[in-house]
Design a protein around this motif. Structure first.
Motif, PDB file in Angstrom:
ATOM      1  N   ILE A 214       0.821  -1.220   0.000  1.00  0.00           N
ATOM      2  CA  ILE A 214       0.000   0.000   0.000  1.00  0.00           C
ATOM      3  C   ILE A 214       0.854   1.269   0.000  1.00  0.00           C
ATOM      4  O   ILE A 214       0.367   2.359  -0.286  1.00  0.00           O
ATOM      5  CB  ILE A 214      -1.001  -0.013   1.198  1.00  0.00           C
ATOM      6  N   TYR A 215       2.171   1.131   0.294  1.00  0.00           N
ATOM      7  CA  TYR A 215       3.076   2.295   0.277  1.00  0.00           C
ATOM      8  C   TYR A 215       3.516   2.646  -1.145  1.00  0.00           C
ATOM      9  O   TYR A 215       4.132   3.672  -1.366  1.00  0.00           O
ATOM     10  CB  TYR A 215       4.304   2.033   1.161  1.00  0.00           C
ATOM     11  N   CYS A 216       3.193   1.766  -2.106  1.00  0.00           N
ATOM     12  CA  CYS A 216       3.517   2.044  -3.519  1.00  0.00           C
ATOM     13  C   CYS A 216       2.323   2.733  -4.181  1.00  0.00           C
ATOM     14  O   CYS A 216       1.167   2.418  -3.885  1.00  0.00           O
ATOM     15  CB  CYS A 216       3.813   0.748  -4.268  1.00  0.00           C
ATOM     16  N   TRP A 217       2.596   3.619  -5.095  1.00  0.00           N
ATOM     17  CA  TRP A 217       1.530   4.428  -5.699  1.00  0.00           C
ATOM     18  C   TRP A 217       0.556   3.605  -6.545  1.00  0.00           C
ATOM     19  O   TRP A 217      -0.652   3.873  -6.546  1.00  0.00           O
ATOM     20  CB  TRP A 217       2.148   5.543  -6.545  1.00  0.00           C
ATOM     21  N   GLY A 218       1.064   2.635  -7.272  1.00  0.00           N
ATOM     22  CA  GLY A 218       0.177   1.829  -8.110  1.00  0.00           C
ATOM     23  C   GLY A 218      -0.827   1.067  -7.258  1.00  0.00           C
ATOM     24  O   GLY A 218      -2.033   1.031  -7.559  1.00  0.00           O
ATOM     25  N   ASP A 219      -0.342   0.478  -6.184  1.00  0.00           N
ATOM     26  CA  ASP A 219      -1.208  -0.285  -5.280  1.00  0.00           C
ATOM     27  C   ASP A 219      -2.213   0.647  -4.598  1.00  0.00           C
ATOM     28  O   ASP A 219      -3.380   0.318  -4.437  1.00  0.00           O
ATOM     29  CB  ASP A 219      -0.369  -1.024  -4.228  1.00  0.00           C
ATOM     30  N   TYR A 220      -1.722   1.837  -4.229  1.00  0.00           N
ATOM     31  CA  TYR A 220      -2.630   2.814  -3.618  1.00  0.00           C
ATOM     32  C   TYR A 220      -3.749   3.183  -4.596  1.00  0.00           C
ATOM     33  O   TYR A 220      -4.939   3.150  -4.240  1.00  0.00           O
ATOM     34  CB  TYR A 220      -1.858   4.080  -3.183  1.00  0.00           C
ATOM     35  N   CYS A 221      -3.385   3.531  -5.835  1.00  0.00           N
ATOM     36  CA  CYS A 221      -4.407   3.927  -6.825  1.00  0.00           C
ATOM     37  C   CYS A 221      -5.413   2.793  -7.024  1.00  0.00           C
ATOM     38  O   CYS A 221      -6.634   3.015  -7.037  1.00  0.00           O
ATOM     39  CB  CYS A 221      -3.761   4.273  -8.164  1.00  0.00           C
ATOM     40  N   GLN A 222      -4.871   1.585  -7.185  1.00  0.00           N
ATOM     41  CA  GLN A 222      -5.761   0.446  -7.429  1.00  0.00           C
ATOM     42  C   GLN A 222      -6.695   0.232  -6.228  1.00  0.00           C
ATOM     43  O   GLN A 222      -7.869  -0.087  -6.391  1.00  0.00           O
ATOM     44  CB  GLN A 222      -4.928  -0.809  -7.683  1.00  0.00           C
ATOM     45  N   SER A 223      -6.164   0.442  -5.015  1.00  0.00           N
ATOM     46  CA  SER A 223      -7.001   0.258  -3.812  1.00  0.00           C
ATOM     47  C   SER A 223      -8.128   1.290  -3.769  1.00  0.00           C
ATOM     48  O   SER A 223      -9.138   1.084  -3.103  1.00  0.00           O
ATOM     49  CB  SER A 223      -6.151   0.350  -2.535  1.00  0.00           C
ATOM     50  N   GLN A 224      -7.944   2.403  -4.500  1.00  0.00           N
ATOM     51  CA  GLN A 224      -8.985   3.428  -4.578  1.00  0.00           C
ATOM     52  C   GLN A 224      -9.928   3.182  -5.759  1.00  0.00           C
ATOM     53  O   GLN A 224     -10.750   4.036  -6.093  1.00  0.00           O
ATOM     54  CB  GLN A 224      -8.345   4.817  -4.743  1.00  0.00           C
ATOM     55  N   GLY A 225      -9.753   2.048  -6.429  1.00  0.00           N
ATOM     56  CA  GLY A 225     -10.626   1.711  -7.557  1.00  0.00           C
ATOM     57  C   GLY A 225     -10.208   2.358  -8.866  1.00  0.00           C
ATOM     58  O   GLY A 225     -10.977   2.355  -9.831  1.00  0.00           O
ATOM     59  N   ILE A 226      -9.003   2.920  -8.922  1.00  0.00           N
ATOM     60  CA  ILE A 226      -8.520   3.522 -10.170  1.00  0.00           C
ATOM     61  C   ILE A 226      -7.730   2.457 -10.940  1.00  0.00           C
ATOM     62  O   ILE A 226      -6.698   1.987 -10.447  1.00  0.00           O
ATOM     63  CB  ILE A 226      -7.585   4.721  -9.886  1.00  0.00           C
ATOM     64  N   PRO A 227      -8.190   2.059 -12.120  1.00  0.00           N
ATOM     65  CA  PRO A 227      -7.415   1.092 -12.906  1.00  0.00           C
ATOM     66  C   PRO A 227      -6.008   1.650 -13.131  1.00  0.00           C
ATOM     67  O   PRO A 227      -5.851   2.813 -13.510  1.00  0.00           O
ATOM     68  CB  PRO A 227      -8.181   1.005 -14.231  1.00  0.00           C
ATOM     69  N   THR A 228      -5.010   0.820 -12.869  1.00  0.00           N
ATOM     70  CA  THR A 228      -3.631   1.309 -12.895  1.00  0.00           C
ATOM     71  C   THR A 228      -2.738   0.321 -13.639  1.00  0.00           C
ATOM     72  O   THR A 228      -2.844  -0.887 -13.436  1.00  0.00           O
ATOM     73  CB  THR A 228      -3.105   1.479 -11.452  1.00  0.00           C
ATOM     74  N   ILE A 229      -1.880   0.872 -14.480  1.00  0.00           N
ATOM     75  CA  ILE A 229      -0.911   0.028 -15.192  1.00  0.00           C
ATOM     76  C   ILE A 229       0.494   0.520 -14.875  1.00  0.00           C
ATOM     77  O   ILE A 229       0.810   1.705 -15.035  1.00  0.00           O
ATOM     78  CB  ILE A 229      -1.133   0.078 -16.717  1.00  0.00           C
ATOM     79  N   LEU A 230       1.320  -0.401 -14.397  1.00  0.00           N
ATOM     80  CA  LEU A 230       2.737  -0.130 -14.197  1.00  0.00           C
ATOM     81  C   LEU A 230       3.478  -0.517 -15.466  1.00  0.00           C
ATOM     82  O   LEU A 230       3.320  -1.635 -15.965  1.00  0.00           O
ATOM     83  CB  LEU A 230       3.263  -0.950 -13.022  1.00  0.00           C
ATOM     84  N   PHE A 231       4.261   0.419 -15.984  1.00  0.00           N
ATOM     85  CA  PHE A 231       5.136   0.149 -17.137  1.00  0.00           C
ATOM     86  C   PHE A 231       6.553   0.018 -16.611  1.00  0.00           C
ATOM     87  O   PHE A 231       6.993   0.864 -15.839  1.00  0.00           O
ATOM     88  CB  PHE A 231       5.160   1.339 -18.110  1.00  0.00           C
ATOM     89  N   GLU A 232       7.283  -0.980 -17.081  1.00  0.00           N
ATOM     90  CA  GLU A 232       8.703  -1.094 -16.753  1.00  0.00           C
ATOM     91  C   GLU A 232       9.478  -1.211 -18.062  1.00  0.00           C
ATOM     92  O   GLU A 232       9.380  -2.220 -18.759  1.00  0.00           O
ATOM     93  CB  GLU A 232       8.982  -2.338 -15.892  1.00  0.00           C
ATOM     94  N   ALA A 233      10.245  -0.171 -18.382  1.00  0.00           N
ATOM     95  CA  ALA A 233      11.107  -0.238 -19.562  1.00  0.00           C
ATOM     96  C   ALA A 233      12.350  -1.030 -19.195  1.00  0.00           C
ATOM     97  O   ALA A 233      13.087  -0.638 -18.302  1.00  0.00           O
ATOM     98  CB  ALA A 233      11.496   1.173 -20.007  1.00  0.00           C
ATOM     99  N   GLY A 234      12.553  -2.162 -19.851  1.00  0.00           N
ATOM    100  CA  GLY A 234      13.654  -3.053 -19.487  1.00  0.00           C
ATOM    101  C   GLY A 234      14.817  -2.980 -20.445  1.00  0.00           C
ATOM    102  O   GLY A 234      15.089  -1.943 -21.052  1.00  0.00           O
ATOM    103  N   HIS A 235      15.477  -4.113 -20.581  1.00  0.00           N
ATOM    104  CA  HIS A 235      16.746  -4.110 -21.310  1.00  0.00           C
ATOM    105  C   HIS A 235      16.926  -5.417 -22.070  1.00  0.00           C
ATOM    106  O   HIS A 235      16.530  -6.478 -21.593  1.00  0.00           O
ATOM    107  CB  HIS A 235      17.898  -3.946 -20.310  1.00  0.00           C
ATOM    108  N   ALA A 236      17.558  -5.327 -23.233  1.00  0.00           N
ATOM    109  CA  ALA A 236      17.969  -6.541 -23.959  1.00  0.00           C
ATOM    110  C   ALA A 236      19.251  -6.251 -24.721  1.00  0.00           C
ATOM    111  O   ALA A 236      19.434  -5.155 -25.266  1.00  0.00           O
ATOM    112  CB  ALA A 236      16.876  -6.991 -24.926  1.00  0.00           C
ATOM    113  N   GLY A 237      20.144  -7.230 -24.733  1.00  0.00           N
ATOM    114  CA  GLY A 237      21.361  -7.148 -25.534  1.00  0.00           C
ATOM    115  C   GLY A 237      22.227  -5.956 -25.162  1.00  0.00           C
ATOM    116  O   GLY A 237      22.498  -5.700 -24.004  1.00  0.00           O
ATOM    117  N   GLU A 238      22.648  -5.226 -26.175  1.00  0.00           N
ATOM    118  CA  GLU A 238      23.591  -4.118 -25.970  1.00  0.00           C
ATOM    119  C   GLU A 238      22.885  -2.764 -25.987  1.00  0.00           C
ATOM    120  O   GLU A 238      23.517  -1.737 -26.206  1.00  0.00           O
ATOM    121  CB  GLU A 238      24.659  -4.154 -27.078  1.00  0.00           C
ATOM    122  N   ASP A 239      21.594  -2.752 -25.747  1.00  0.00           N
ATOM    123  CA  ASP A 239      20.806  -1.512 -25.841  1.00  0.00           C
ATOM    124  C   ASP A 239      20.971  -0.643 -24.584  1.00  0.00           C
ATOM    125  O   ASP A 239      19.987  -0.263 -23.942  1.00  0.00           O
ATOM    126  CB  ASP A 239      19.331  -1.879 -26.070  1.00  0.00           C
TER     127      ASP A 239
END
Ligand SMILES: [Zn+2]
Length: 370
Positions: A214-239
């Motif tokens: 609940i200390y994370c913003w996404g979980d907080y928003c979702q707990s308030q009934g706000i649909p929430t999507i976490l995006f994580e830009a990751g990594h591959a190869g030499e990028d």
């Protein structure tokens, strides 16, 4: 629209961000946007809000609450110059807070200037950056929240040899991780992103862990009934400049905005939405930057896992190869894997300094700046 504007590199100073962002905004159609100063960070850097479009569906997106996760900010700035992006805003009001943690962005740290992780401050609201986000949520009352992050190079996927270049999550709304209507709505949009992205040739898309906090913003928003999507830009190869994943983030954001207007139509689809979402492979910490298999040592051959430490340097970010683990069985793959039992170019020139920095001229392992 013209693309004469300077692009943001992976590491950018706050001054450069402000300059590029203002240049981009000045080119937007006057009646289409409003721009406001929301407040200041601990070290008095301005935090801005940009509202676009006049549609009924309200989407709130914030980026870089972790200062060293710049890919999504770069994606937002580039989308602001993209005609197709604006065509998606007919039915949407989009409220963007780019660089919620400008002090961390400037120093390339996850935490803010008081060394607080803003993404653990959703309850205490002890930091000015947290209060700005809370005010934006309370005032805007979004129908959808996009919590934009970047992830380290340690992620692969369950039952896969591929690195995880991108991951998504609809955070839990409660400790039991119940599938609430707002979670289902977010899952539906995530499923669309996966379809729209299609097959990535040498990397994959994963589903991030949904342990409730609940200390994370996404979980907080979702707990308030706000649909929430976490995006994580990751990594591959030499990028390491993350230029390729930047393009995928832009495609993903376009996909969300394209499909957001049908977010509420989930009736009779619950089962299939859940099934499709759960079929996205879970992310797993099984990757490192460089995995040296069978490195010779006095006490036998060892598997040496190397991770780059990132720090601000003249000309960008310096990536310094450092020992991360030795013979760690959970680490299965490297963005570069070198098996020294088979490698003929290795000239036994591995240098390991007291501070765990590793170099080898023959293997081309050394610091570099991007
Ligand atoms: Zn983050």
């Amino acid at each position: 629209m013209s693309s004469s504007i300077q692009k943001l590199p992976r590491y950018f100073t706050y001054e450069l961000f402000e300059k590029v962002f203002m240049e981009v905004i000045e080119k937007l159609p006057q009646d289409f946007y409003s721009f406001s100063y929301l407040g200041s960070s601990v070290e008095n850097r301005s935090i801005f809000g940009l509202r676009l479009g006049h549609g009924d569906l309200k989407v709130l997106a914030w980026s870089q609450m972790h200062g060293n996760e710049s890919t999504t900010t770069r994606a937002i700035v580039e989308l602001l110059e993209n005609k197709e992006f604006f065509q998606l805003l007919d039915n949407i009001s989009l409220y963007i807070i780019p660089v919620l943690n400008p002090d961390g962005a400037d120093k390339w740290t996850r935490n803010n200037a008081k060394n607080i992780d803003i993404n653990r401050d959703a309850q205490e609201l002890s930091q000015p950056e947290s209060l700005i986000l809370k005010d934006a949520i309370d005032f805007f009352e979004p129908d959808l929240a996009l919590n934009l992050h970047g992830q380290r190079t340690i992620y692969g996927l369950e039952n896969s040899v591929l690195p995880c270049q991108l991951s998504f999550l609809t955070p839990s709304a409660d400790p039991d991780k119940r599938v609430t209507p707002s979670r289902l709505q977010s899952m539906k949009l995530i499923n669309h992103i996966i379809t729209d992205l299609g097959d990535l040739p040498k990397a994959a898309v994963g589903r991030y862990d949904d342990a409730f906090n609940i200390y994370c913003w996404g979980d907080y928003c979702q707990s308030q009934g706000i649909p929430t999507i976490l995006f994580e830009a990751g990594h591959a190869g030499e990028d390491y400049s993350r230029d390729h994943v930047l393009e995928l983030i832009k495609e993903s954001l376009m996909s969300v905005l394209k499909n957001a207007p049908m977010i509420k139509d989930i009736e009779n689809e619950n089962e299939s939405i859940l099934r499709a979402y759960q079929s996205i492979p879970a992310v797993q910490k099984n990757y490192v930057d460089i995995l040296l298999r069978n490195a010779p040592s006095i006490n036998g051959t060892r598997d040496i896992a190397i991770m780059y430490h990132e720090q601000v340097a003249t000309g960008g970010l310096e990536f310094i190869p450092m020992i991360y683990a030795i013979d760690e069985v959970s680490i299965l793959y490297g963005h570069r894997t070198i098996d020294l039992a088979k490698e003929e170019i290795f000239q036994n020139d591995l240098i390991i300094e007291d501070d765990m920095v590793v170099t080898s001229e023959s293997l081309k392992i050394s610091s570099f700046i991007k």
